[in-house]
Design a protein around this motif. Sequence first.
Motif, PDB file in Angstrom:
ATOM      1  N   PHE A 161      -7.048   1.002   9.574  1.00  0.00           N
ATOM      2  CA  PHE A 161      -6.714   0.172   8.422  1.00  0.00           C
ATOM      3  C   PHE A 161      -5.221   0.309   8.155  1.00  0.00           C
ATOM      4  O   PHE A 161      -4.703   1.416   8.027  1.00  0.00           O
ATOM      5  CB  PHE A 161      -7.510   0.618   7.196  1.00  0.00           C
ATOM      6  N   ALA A 162      -4.525  -0.825   8.091  1.00  0.00           N
ATOM      7  CA  ALA A 162      -3.067  -0.834   7.917  1.00  0.00           C
ATOM      8  C   ALA A 162      -2.688  -1.404   6.555  1.00  0.00           C
ATOM      9  O   ALA A 162      -3.505  -2.039   5.868  1.00  0.00           O
ATOM     10  CB  ALA A 162      -2.416  -1.654   9.029  1.00  0.00           C
ATOM     11  N   LEU A 163      -1.442  -1.192   6.178  1.00  0.00           N
ATOM     12  CA  LEU A 163      -0.831  -1.832   5.017  1.00  0.00           C
ATOM     13  C   LEU A 163       0.296  -2.718   5.543  1.00  0.00           C
ATOM     14  O   LEU A 163       1.261  -2.215   6.124  1.00  0.00           O
ATOM     15  CB  LEU A 163      -0.295  -0.787   4.041  1.00  0.00           C
ATOM     16  N   ILE A 164       0.167  -4.039   5.361  1.00  0.00           N
ATOM     17  CA  ILE A 164       1.106  -4.988   5.947  1.00  0.00           C
ATOM     18  C   ILE A 164       2.004  -5.566   4.860  1.00  0.00           C
ATOM     19  O   ILE A 164       1.524  -6.070   3.841  1.00  0.00           O
ATOM     20  CB  ILE A 164       0.356  -6.100   6.699  1.00  0.00           C
ATOM     21  N   GLY A 165       3.316  -5.465   5.082  1.00  0.00           N
ATOM     22  CA  GLY A 165       4.287  -5.917   4.095  1.00  0.00           C
ATOM     23  C   GLY A 165       4.103  -7.370   3.730  1.00  0.00           C
ATOM     24  O   GLY A 165       3.993  -8.240   4.603  1.00  0.00           O
ATOM     25  N   SER A 166       4.090  -7.650   2.408  1.00  0.00           N
ATOM     26  CA  SER A 166       3.824  -9.013   1.951  1.00  0.00           C
ATOM     27  C   SER A 166       4.827  -9.529   0.927  1.00  0.00           C
ATOM     28  O   SER A 166       4.777 -10.692   0.543  1.00  0.00           O
ATOM     29  CB  SER A 166       2.416  -9.108   1.350  1.00  0.00           C
ATOM     30  N   ASN A 167       5.762  -8.667   0.484  1.00  0.00           N
ATOM     31  CA  ASN A 167       6.773  -9.127  -0.471  1.00  0.00           C
ATOM     32  C   ASN A 167       8.057  -8.323  -0.296  1.00  0.00           C
ATOM     33  O   ASN A 167       9.019  -8.790   0.274  1.00  0.00           O
ATOM     34  CB  ASN A 167       6.244  -9.059  -1.910  1.00  0.00           C
ATOM     35  N   TYR A 194      -6.947  -4.513   7.319  1.00  0.00           N
ATOM     36  CA  TYR A 194      -5.668  -4.208   6.673  1.00  0.00           C
ATOM     37  C   TYR A 194      -5.703  -4.721   5.242  1.00  0.00           C
ATOM     38  O   TYR A 194      -6.583  -5.487   4.847  1.00  0.00           O
ATOM     39  CB  TYR A 194      -4.494  -4.831   7.436  1.00  0.00           C
ATOM     40  N   HIS A 195      -4.716  -4.303   4.474  1.00  0.00           N
ATOM     41  CA  HIS A 195      -4.457  -4.883   3.161  1.00  0.00           C
ATOM     42  C   HIS A 195      -2.987  -5.243   3.088  1.00  0.00           C
ATOM     43  O   HIS A 195      -2.136  -4.490   3.581  1.00  0.00           O
ATOM     44  CB  HIS A 195      -4.805  -3.913   2.034  1.00  0.00           C
ATOM     45  N   ASN A 196      -2.695  -6.407   2.539  1.00  0.00           N
ATOM     46  CA  ASN A 196      -1.288  -6.714   2.290  1.00  0.00           C
ATOM     47  C   ASN A 196      -0.713  -5.690   1.312  1.00  0.00           C
ATOM     48  O   ASN A 196      -1.438  -5.140   0.476  1.00  0.00           O
ATOM     49  CB  ASN A 196      -1.143  -8.141   1.751  1.00  0.00           C
ATOM     50  N   TYR A 197       0.588  -5.438   1.418  1.00  0.00           N
ATOM     51  CA  TYR A 197       1.224  -4.392   0.611  1.00  0.00           C
ATOM     52  C   TYR A 197       2.549  -4.909   0.079  1.00  0.00           C
ATOM     53  O   TYR A 197       3.536  -5.016   0.822  1.00  0.00           O
ATOM     54  CB  TYR A 197       1.430  -3.142   1.460  1.00  0.00           C
ATOM     55  N   PRO A 198       2.608  -5.234  -1.226  1.00  0.00           N
ATOM     56  CA  PRO A 198       3.818  -5.848  -1.770  1.00  0.00           C
ATOM     57  C   PRO A 198       5.030  -4.940  -1.784  1.00  0.00           C
ATOM     58  O   PRO A 198       6.157  -5.413  -1.957  1.00  0.00           O
ATOM     59  CB  PRO A 198       3.399  -6.231  -3.191  1.00  0.00           C
ATOM     60  N   HIS A 199       4.830  -3.644  -1.577  1.00  0.00           N
ATOM     61  CA  HIS A 199       5.958  -2.706  -1.586  1.00  0.00           C
ATOM     62  C   HIS A 199       6.620  -2.571  -0.221  1.00  0.00           C
ATOM     63  O   HIS A 199       7.618  -1.859  -0.091  1.00  0.00           O
ATOM     64  CB  HIS A 199       5.487  -1.348  -2.101  1.00  0.00           C
ATOM     65  N   LEU A 200       6.063  -3.237   0.794  1.00  0.00           N
ATOM     66  CA  LEU A 200       6.712  -3.328   2.098  1.00  0.00           C
ATOM     67  C   LEU A 200       7.172  -4.764   2.328  1.00  0.00           C
ATOM     68  O   LEU A 200       6.577  -5.709   1.798  1.00  0.00           O
ATOM     69  CB  LEU A 200       5.745  -2.916   3.220  1.00  0.00           C
ATOM     70  N   LYS A 201       8.222  -4.927   3.129  1.00  0.00           N
ATOM     71  CA  LYS A 201       8.772  -6.249   3.399  1.00  0.00           C
ATOM     72  C   LYS A 201       7.954  -6.964   4.473  1.00  0.00           C
ATOM     73  O   LYS A 201       7.353  -6.316   5.341  1.00  0.00           O
ATOM     74  CB  LYS A 201      10.225  -6.120   3.870  1.00  0.00           C
ATOM     75  N   PRO A 202       7.944  -8.300   4.470  1.00  0.00           N
ATOM     76  CA  PRO A 202       7.379  -9.024   5.602  1.00  0.00           C
ATOM     77  C   PRO A 202       8.039  -8.563   6.895  1.00  0.00           C
ATOM     78  O   PRO A 202       9.257  -8.409   6.960  1.00  0.00           O
ATOM     79  CB  PRO A 202       7.707 -10.485   5.285  1.00  0.00           C
ATOM     80  N   ALA A 254      -9.933 -18.101 -11.940  1.00  0.00           N
ATOM     81  CA  ALA A 254      -9.935 -17.006 -10.966  1.00  0.00           C
ATOM     82  C   ALA A 254      -8.603 -17.036 -10.226  1.00  0.00           C
ATOM     83  O   ALA A 254      -7.873 -18.027 -10.275  1.00  0.00           O
ATOM     84  CB  ALA A 254     -11.103 -17.137 -10.002  1.00  0.00           C
ATOM     85  N   MET A 255      -8.302 -15.949  -9.519  1.00  0.00           N
ATOM     86  CA  MET A 255      -7.006 -15.871  -8.831  1.00  0.00           C
ATOM     87  C   MET A 255      -7.089 -14.917  -7.643  1.00  0.00           C
ATOM     88  O   MET A 255      -7.722 -13.863  -7.728  1.00  0.00           O
ATOM     89  CB  MET A 255      -5.927 -15.378  -9.792  1.00  0.00           C
ATOM     90  N   HIS A 256      -6.440 -15.283  -6.560  1.00  0.00           N
ATOM     91  CA  HIS A 256      -6.277 -14.361  -5.441  1.00  0.00           C
ATOM     92  C   HIS A 256      -5.126 -13.418  -5.766  1.00  0.00           C
ATOM     93  O   HIS A 256      -4.072 -13.425  -5.120  1.00  0.00           O
ATOM     94  CB  HIS A 256      -6.042 -15.124  -4.143  1.00  0.00           C
ATOM     95  N   ALA A 257      -5.361 -12.577  -6.769  1.00  0.00           N
ATOM     96  CA  ALA A 257      -4.335 -11.655  -7.244  1.00  0.00           C
ATOM     97  C   ALA A 257      -4.289 -10.375  -6.432  1.00  0.00           C
ATOM     98  O   ALA A 257      -3.552  -9.448  -6.780  1.00  0.00           O
ATOM     99  CB  ALA A 257      -4.594 -11.329  -8.720  1.00  0.00           C
ATOM    100  N   CYS A 258      -5.061 -10.310  -5.361  1.00  0.00           N
ATOM    101  CA  CYS A 258      -5.000  -9.169  -4.455  1.00  0.00           C
ATOM    102  C   CYS A 258      -4.667  -9.611  -3.034  1.00  0.00           C
ATOM    103  O   CYS A 258      -4.628  -8.796  -2.120  1.00  0.00           O
ATOM    104  CB  CYS A 258      -6.322  -8.411  -4.481  1.00  0.00           C
TER     105      CYS A 258
END
Length: 379
Positions: A332-338, A152-160, A89-93
């Motif tokens: 609900f937000a999208l928070i930069g994660s990558n 919220y959900h992390n969002y890889p298309h936004l920067k930390p 399994a993986m925390h792929a989200c």
Amino acid sequence: MPADFYEKLAQTRHYIHAHPEISEQEHATTAFLKSYLADLGIEALNYPLKTGLIAEIGSGHPIIALRADIDALPIQENTGLDYASDNGAMHACGHDFHQTSLLGAAEILKERENELKGTVRLIFQPAEENFQGAYQVIEVGGLDGVAAIVGYHNYPHLKPGQLGLKSGAIMAGVEQFEVTVEGVSSHAARPDLGVDTVLAVTTMVNNLQAIVARTVSPFDSAVLSVTHIDVGTTWNVLPAKGFFEGTIRTFAPQVRLEVIEQFERVIHTTAEQFGAQVAIKWGNSPKVTFNDQTITPLIIEHSKSFAEVVETLPSTGGEDFAAYQERIPGVFALIGSNGEAGAPDWHHDDFIVKDKALPVAVNYFVESAVKLLAYYQAN
């Protein structure tokens, strides 16, 4: 907060990341969360959830809920991280990131408990990936008495450091469809003696592509994707049955209804054209994640004190957080994660969240709770 606070949280996330559990099976994760909260002086409440938990900080009304999802995906990890999962399994989200940030927020809020103007309810929700967890929380009374909910959900298309937020639709409504088609089997050399299920299925799939292109306004958004087709088993027999499935994504209730209506019309008229029988099954999937238009602007403005707030485009991903928003106001937000070019998206086996995104996520939970407690206290 001091740097060692976030270093500790990063190590906590790495542990959770290395021990993922899929939807409905988050037993060890739940036990870990309970133990972690207990060490902070926060006891889990007696809600009859099979997995996941609910706890509270503060007392009285109003009650503001903070929600983080905790389940992982049945994906073999391929990140090469030294804390990568090896259990299939993986925390792929990024739900390891979500629950860790809520643990961090819980620690800060517990330290500030005497200052709180009401109660903060912590919801560590199971089973988001199969869209059932929010309904489970609601069924056991997890929203009872709650004035508003924040997630919220992390969002890889936004920067930390970046936080995407807007009023209205921020994640798509999701429809999951399964279509079963039944014709009449015959030898491939005598198709005239049967009803060609292969032709019926493929024509349906082709006809469906015209719905978004020719019936949805160019000023609206919708996606219709057929992702799985299963028809036939050998080269010289026309099969009796076929099957296909996929998803529809929309951002407005009226568009959703119109696309579903068109979908059913296309399926039934095409089946009639070929003389086939057809059945449509719709999944229990979430509607549009729709941010409350009164409290969201408050959170947008307040979040500028700790994050670079951007008005991001809505995501075509789905979220069962929408089930909460059907009942009470929610943000609900999208928070930069990558934020790196070409960073893998959600559900990829090499998906990576950066630890330096934690401060914004933690502060989003803390500051949103404090802001909304004060708002509802005054109103």
